[in-house]
Scaffold this active site. Structure first.
Site, PDB file in Angstrom:
ATOM      1  N   GLN A  94      21.350  34.061  46.990  1.00 33.42           N
ATOM      2  CA  GLN A  94      21.391  33.884  45.539  1.00 33.42           C
ATOM      3  C   GLN A  94      20.610  32.649  45.083  1.00 33.42           C
ATOM      4  OE1 GLN A  94      25.172  34.955  43.456  1.00 33.42           O
ATOM      5  NE2 GLN A  94      25.993  34.970  45.513  1.00 33.42           N
ATOM      6  N   LYS A 139      33.948  32.457  47.127  1.00 32.57           N
ATOM      7  CA  LYS A 139      33.517  31.067  47.344  1.00 32.57           C
ATOM      8  C   LYS A 139      34.092  30.153  46.271  1.00 32.57           C
ATOM      9  CE  LYS A 139      29.111  32.042  47.220  1.00 32.57           C
ATOM     10  NZ  LYS A 139      29.231  33.496  47.043  1.00 32.57           N
ATOM     11  N   THR A 140      33.912  30.560  45.024  1.00 36.32           N
ATOM     12  CA  THR A 140      34.381  29.729  43.923  1.00 36.32           C
ATOM     13  C   THR A 140      35.911  29.651  43.944  1.00 36.32           C
ATOM     14  OG1 THR A 140      32.428  30.396  42.696  1.00 36.32           O
ATOM     15  CG2 THR A 140      34.205  29.413  41.430  1.00 36.32           C
ATOM     16  N   ASP A 179      29.736  23.719  44.275  1.00 36.59           N
ATOM     17  CA  ASP A 179      29.552  25.175  44.250  1.00 36.59           C
ATOM     18  C   ASP A 179      28.061  25.482  44.056  1.00 36.59           C
ATOM     19  OD1 ASP A 179      30.217  27.828  44.286  1.00 36.59           O
ATOM     20  OD2 ASP A 179      31.267  27.853  42.361  1.00 36.59           O
ATOM     21  N   GLU A 180      27.618  26.654  44.437  1.00 37.59           N
ATOM     22  CA  GLU A 180      26.224  27.105  44.215  1.00 37.59           C
ATOM     23  C   GLU A 180      25.221  26.083  44.737  1.00 37.59           C
ATOM     24  OE1 GLU A 180      25.531  30.029  42.740  1.00 37.59           O
ATOM     25  OE2 GLU A 180      27.249  30.528  41.487  1.00 37.59           O
ATOM     26  N   ARG A 223      26.897  41.065  39.872  1.00 39.00           N
ATOM     27  CA  ARG A 223      27.809  40.625  38.808  1.00 39.00           C
ATOM     28  C   ARG A 223      28.802  41.726  38.450  1.00 39.00           C
ATOM     29  NH1 ARG A 223      27.971  36.365  40.198  1.00 39.00           N
ATOM     30  NH2 ARG A 223      26.617  37.139  41.805  1.00 39.00           N
TER      31      ARG A 223
HETATM   32  P1  ATP Z   1      29.439  34.445  43.498  1.00 42.81           P
HETATM   33  O1  ATP Z   1      28.614  34.406  44.747  1.00 42.81           O
HETATM   34  O2  ATP Z   1      29.002  35.535  42.596  1.00 42.81           O
HETATM   35  O3  ATP Z   1      29.554  33.111  42.862  1.00 42.81           O
HETATM   36  P2  ATP Z   1      32.020  33.999  44.705  1.00 42.81           P
HETATM   37  O4  ATP Z   1      31.813  34.095  46.177  1.00 42.81           O
HETATM   38  O5  ATP Z   1      32.108  32.657  44.130  1.00 42.81           O
HETATM   39  O6  ATP Z   1      30.919  34.878  43.960  1.00 42.81           O
HETATM   40  P3  ATP Z   1      34.520  34.483  43.394  1.00 42.81           P
HETATM   41  O7  ATP Z   1      34.001  34.483  42.003  1.00 42.81           O
HETATM   42  O8  ATP Z   1      35.258  33.296  43.874  1.00 42.81           O
HETATM   43  O9  ATP Z   1      33.324  34.833  44.392  1.00 42.81           O
HETATM   44  O10 ATP Z   1      35.419  35.745  43.655  1.00 42.81           O
HETATM   45  C1  ATP Z   1      35.031  37.045  43.247  1.00 42.81           C
HETATM   46  C2  ATP Z   1      36.232  37.826  42.740  1.00 42.81           C
HETATM   47  O11 ATP Z   1      37.075  38.176  43.833  1.00 42.81           O
HETATM   48  C3  ATP Z   1      37.081  37.026  41.798  1.00 42.81           C
HETATM   49  O12 ATP Z   1      37.568  37.863  40.779  1.00 42.81           O
HETATM   50  C4  ATP Z   1      38.191  36.531  42.692  1.00 42.81           C
HETATM   51  O13 ATP Z   1      39.361  36.242  41.974  1.00 42.81           O
HETATM   52  C5  ATP Z   1      38.386  37.682  43.642  1.00 42.81           C
HETATM   53  N1  ATP Z   1      38.921  37.270  44.973  1.00 42.81           N
HETATM   54  C6  ATP Z   1      38.351  36.446  45.857  1.00 42.81           C
HETATM   55  N2  ATP Z   1      39.099  36.302  46.967  1.00 42.81           N
HETATM   56  C7  ATP Z   1      40.192  37.085  46.806  1.00 42.81           C
HETATM   57  C8  ATP Z   1      41.356  37.379  47.609  1.00 42.81           C
HETATM   58  N3  ATP Z   1      41.542  36.833  48.795  1.00 42.81           N
HETATM   59  N4  ATP Z   1      42.239  38.216  47.067  1.00 42.81           N
HETATM   60  C9  ATP Z   1      42.067  38.779  45.860  1.00 42.81           C
HETATM   61  N5  ATP Z   1      41.002  38.548  45.060  1.00 42.81           N
HETATM   62  C10 ATP Z   1      40.073  37.714  45.515  1.00 42.81           C
HETATM   63 MG    MG Z   2      30.932  31.671  42.718  1.00 38.76          MG
END
Ligand code: ATP
Ligand code: MG
Length: 731
Positions: A254, A34-35, A223-224, A599
């Site tokens: 979350q 997402k981020t 975000d969030e 995490r």
């Molecule tokens: P959270 O809900 O904990 O905030 P999130 O959904 O925001 O998580 P991110 O932090 O954006 O998730 O991504 C999680 C990890 O996966 C990061 O290290 C990110 O770089 C990696 N990632 C996400 N998408 C891809 C992709 N398409 N290819 C490779 N790595 C990815």
């Molecule tokens: Mg995130």
């Protein structure tokens, strides 16, 4: 047009990035990118659409996340710092206020209070009202102020805090809460949450202010968003009213701030033009994700969406049951040392806990074993005395702040004690007059005292800094103050090297702030406002150190190795939260557990200990969350006495009955050790919420599934997950 922005995105992520116009919502589980999508969308808007970055607002939850986001964007956009509008909602509102707060009679150099400032004001107010100034009464007053602002009088700004307010000039018969507001207004001092309400006040009352931001911000992303409260949502509504381009990203699983007014339901109900759901996790190994899924599945109030990971299998999550707190901490320390010996960087490891006091036992152990660690606290600003003193000097120079004056007039000692301070206050007469000026005008009254030469030097120093602040960098001013007052020397003399290191670190951090904002007009007042929003986590250099933090603090972050400790029923889930908010409280605690587990990237350790807990005044038993994980998903270490488990089950049942949580909503702890004292047996009588009472006729090897007969014949048999069953006493 495609640039390599899309190279590292999956199809759905790409779809989200490309949805640039209108209302877009991305719903997805932890670690699904997402981020990452947010950062890529920013880059897409700038690189491919040619949008000026100064017209994109990107809101994140913490300063740390904002900084991380800025550097990710900078890498994608290429060169330079991504804009200043990648920030937390509070930092954004400070910008709004800096520009327009003059409209309600506040200077743009307004002060932002930290916790210690609030306490100091509360003490003065209590003194004014002739009341006790104990820790307890101070806390109570601050709670009353918060309640007054949020519930009793939401229009407290209009009624109390402006020069035109009815209660600004007429201070007769004020309550303590009203005096507190009055003091704030006189000193142009905002509490943390006032930052949002003042911004809304400006938006509500000045169409030009609203218009300016609506026209400035072509694109807004958040975000969030599941943790936004009603005021945050109102800010979003106002600033996107013109273009309607709002991109929100969140995960209802979350949502961990409902206790503080967050509205996850508003996120779920929000109707977008485009909705994207991400289902692939890129962060955690399958073993870790299975544990997370097993836990969150127990929540009733949720939309089911199991995540699938893209990562390869590694090792099972590890559960350690310790005989007492010290042994738990020692085990964690030893485990981290072992990993380090195997080549793991301590900086890759994080230890998470439910409540901040839980760090104490760990700290002792880490110090003993010389494990480098850093605590990321949620304390805004710096909590250390020498840092607060240094910043108070800067505040006195910049805004002639009375709180700051009180803090530094006798630091270092200038023979200016309580009696002198009282005398000065009597001379003040007009409450709005800065104490510093009063002292200057009446300095002769101190001529015959030992304080006199020191006070002369003090006044000279502050005035010199005020004259020079136009030409000197903030870091230079501070350096000058610390030398001139002799504070630097005193830290050296007293061999308080740590203090010296801390102020040096502060100066160093100011320099990096100055570098990061090279192109802006940095004034001392502006620096102070920005720094007031920082937490100590935003400053500490933590390379190569194990990170200790509360789970709330860990939101949005990821670590290769994660230890979640203190997993005792009553502490986590917190029974206090359950008593206050019943099932909603329990489910928020479970989401917190889900955040903690997700995490972890490669290794996950879960620990808890037996013994007596002083905080909850009760014996400790394994948390129900541990038992929600099928034993087959854990490697278990440590022996649990079956009587402890019986007591744990009774505890869970008692609190569930007390809080009206029906059986089946949660499950009593089973023995986490594989094979030992299973919770369910063939022939056991059980209850199902809808099907009633029955008898287990068959059980799977892992104890996860059972066949239960509810009536006389085989037609009444159902294949069920044992987690929905409650054992009944044998008769
Ligand atoms: P959270 O809900 O904990 O905030 P999130 O959904 O925001 O998580 P991110 O932090 O954006 O998730 O991504 C999680 C990890 O996966 C990061 O290290 C990110 O770089 C990696 N990632 C996400 N998408 C891809 C992709 N398409 N290819 C490779 N790595 C990815
Ligand atoms: Mg995130």
């Amino acid at each position: 047009m495609t640039t390599d922005i899309f190279a590292n995105l999956n199809e759905r992520q790409r779809q989200a990035v490309e949805a640039t116009e209108g209302r877009v919502k991305v719903v997805a589980g932890a670690g699904s990118g997402k981020t990452r999508v947010l950062a890529h969308r920013f880059a897409h808007l700038v690189n491919n659409y040619g949008i000026d970055p100064a017209h994109i607002l990107c809101l994140t939850f913490t300063n740390k996340a904002a900084r991380e986001m800025r550097s990710r964007i900078a890498r994608l956009v290429g060169g330079g710092d991504a804009n200043d509008f990648v920030s937390t909602i509070h930092s954004f509102c400070v910008k709004v206020l800096r520009r327009d707060i003059y409209r309600i009679g506040f200077p743009k150099t307004f002060t932002i209070l930290d916790d210690a400032d609030n306490e100091s004001i509360a003490k003065q107010v209590l003194q004014l009202h002739g009341m006790d100034r104990t820790k307890k009464t101070v806390r109570e007053l601050l709670n009353r102020v918060a309640h007054f602002k949020s519930v009793v009088c939401p229009d407290y700004i209009g009624r109390y805090m402006l020069q035109t307010s009815p209660r600004f000039t007429d201070t007769s018969g004020m309550t303590e809460v009203e005096s507190f507001l009055h003091y704030q207004a006189l000193n142009y001092a905002l509490e943390f949450d006032d930052i949002i309400t003042f911004t809304l006040y400006l938006f509500d009352n000045f169409a030009e202010v609203r218009r300016y931001w609506q026209e400035t911000l072509d694109y807004v992303m958040v975000d969030e968003v599941q943790d936004c409260n009603a005021s945050d949502w109102r800010i979003l509504d106002v600033i996107t009213a013109l273009h309607g381009n709002l991109f929100i990203v969140g995960d209802p699983d979350q949502a961990i701030y409902e206790w503080r007014g967050a509205r996850p339901a508003a996120f779920v109900a929000w109707q977008p033009d485009t909705e994207v759901i991400l289902a692939r996790n890129y962060r955690s190994t399958p073993e870790i994700l299975d544990v997370a899924n097993s836990i969150i599945r127990h929540n009733r109030m949720r939309i089911d969406k199991d995540l699938v990971t893209m990562r390869l299998p590694h090792v099972k999550a590890h559960y350690y049951h310790a005989p007492n707190d010290q042994k738990e901490a020692a085990w964690i320390a030893r485990t981290l040392q072992r990993l380090q010996a195997e080549g793991e960087d301590p900086g890759n490891c994080a230890v998470l806990y439910r409540a901040s006091y839980m760090s104490r036992a760990l700290e002792q152990e880490f110090i003993k074993r010389k494990i480098p660690y850093v605590i990321w606290g949620s304390v805004r600003f710096f909590e250390r005395k020498e840092i607060k003193d240094a910043l108070a000097y800067l505040r006195l120079v910049a805004v002639n702040d009375n709180l700051a004056f009180r803090r530094v007039v006798n630091t270092p000692p200038r023979h200016f004690g309580d009696t002198s301070m009282q005398r000065l206050q009597q001379l003040q007469r007009d409450e709005q007059r800065p104490l510093f000026e009063v002292l200057k005008d009446n300095l002769d009254l101190w001529r015959k005292t030992r304080a006199y030469p020191h006070l002369c030097a003090f006044i000279h120093l502050i005035e010199k800094c005020r004259r020079e602040q136009e030409h000197m960098a903030v870091s230079e001013i501070l350096n000058f103050i610390l030398k001139d007052t002799g504070l630097t020397e005193s830290y050296r003399d007293d061999q308080k090297e740590e203090r010296l290191e801390n102020v040096e670190e502060l100066i160093h951090s100011i320099r990096s702030y100055e570098n990061a904002h090279r192109n802006d007009d940095i004034t001392l007042a502006r620096y102070l406002q920005d720094v007031a929003l920082f937490t100590n986590a935003d400053y500490k250099d933590d390379g190569g150190k194990v990170k200790l933090m509360t789970i709330h603090q860990s939101k949005g972050l990821e670590f290769p190795v994660v230890v979640v400790c203190g997993l005792s029923e009553g502490l986590f889930p917190s029974h206090r939260t359950m008593r206050e908010r019943r099932l909603a409280g329990l489910e928020e605690e479970r989401r917190l557990m889900y955040v903690a587990v997700t995490r972890a990237e490669r290794r996950l350790f879960l620990t808890e200990a037996e013994g007596y807990n002083i905080q909850s005044r009760a014996d400790k038993y394994p948390s129900r969350f541990l038992t929600e994980i099928p034993p087959s998903q854990l490697t278990t270490e440590g022996r649990i006495d079956p009587t402890l488990l019986d007591a744990a089950r009774s505890l869970v049942r008692a609190i569930d009955i007390e809080t009206g949580i029906t059986p089946g909503d949660s499950v009593a702890p089973a023995d986490p050790a594989d094979g030992a004292v299973p919770l369910f047996k063939v022939g056991m009588r059980v209850r199902h919420k809808f099907l009633g009472e029955g008898v287990i006729t068959d059980l799977s090897a892992d104890g996860d599934r059972a066949k239960v007969r509810f009536g006389d014949d085989a037609a009444t048999e159902r294949n069920l997950l044992t987690r929905v069953l409650t054992p009944l006493p044998e008769n």
